[in-house]
Scaffold this active site. Structure first.
Site, PDB file in Angstrom:
ATOM      1  N   ALA A  63       0.823  -1.104   0.155  1.00  0.00           N
ATOM      2  CA  ALA A  63      -0.026   0.264   0.069  1.00  0.00           C
ATOM      3  C   ALA A  63       0.582   1.154  -0.251  1.00  0.00           C
ATOM      4  O   ALA A  63       1.961   1.081  -0.711  1.00  0.00           O
ATOM      5  CB  ALA A  63      -1.387  -0.288   1.466  1.00  0.00           C
ATOM      6  N   SER A  64       0.447   1.728   1.315  1.00  0.00           N
ATOM      7  CA  SER A  64       1.295   3.214   0.708  1.00  0.00           C
ATOM      8  C   SER A  64       2.810   3.228   1.185  1.00  0.00           C
ATOM      9  O   SER A  64       3.257   4.623   1.391  1.00  0.00           O
ATOM     10  CB  SER A  64       0.052   4.187   1.314  1.00  0.00           C
ATOM     11  OG  SER A  64      -0.837   4.440   0.543  1.00  0.00           O
TER      12      SER A  64
END
Length: 140
Positions: A63-64
């Site tokens: 993800a981020s």
């Protein structure tokens, strides 16, 4: 096994357990390598509801978190003169295809500061774990 290694492993194992508690995490996995020292630690659950334990080879969605690594690598390449922040995304990653006439004008700078205008993904398919060789290419 060296005494220092055993003590460091024990400290790291304790730290993982503290992180689970203080940050209210379901589970985490950490890998550390420095010189001859190598450590992989897991703590917590793959599924907190079923209390299925987390294992070393479980796959996490980045993800981020991956933004940090990508941005660091891009800035290192800029420092080396191999890229500039004004380079076009389409020139660097020609396989990226979106149905948007602005694609040829999108720069690395715009990608890094989230001003490219590219739409976000609506469904990340978190529940569909893919680990084969082509998984990352299909995700992009």
């Amino acid at each position: 096994m060296c005494y220092n290694y055993i003590m460091m492993k024990k400290k790291l194992d304790n730290y993982l357990e503290e992180c689970l508690y203080y940050y209210d995490l379901p589970g985490l996995c950490v890998s550390v390598k420095q010189g001859d020292f190598s450590y992989i630690g897991v703590a917590g659950y793959r599924n907190k509801l079923t209390e299925e334990p987390l294992e070393e080879d479980d796959v996490f969605h980045m993800a981020s978190v991956s933004k940090l690594f990508v941005a660091t690598a891009i800035m290192q390449l800029c420092e080396e003169g191999k890229l500039t922040l004004d380079d076009k995304l389409a020139d660097i990653l020609p396989w990226v295809a979106i149905d948007d006439e602005r694609l040829p004008r999108i720069t690395l700078r715009q990608m890094l500061n989230h001003t490219s205008g590219m739409a976000d993904v609506s469904d990340y398919h978190w529940e569909m774990r893919e680990t084969d060789e082509g998984a990352l290419e299909r995700y992009c």
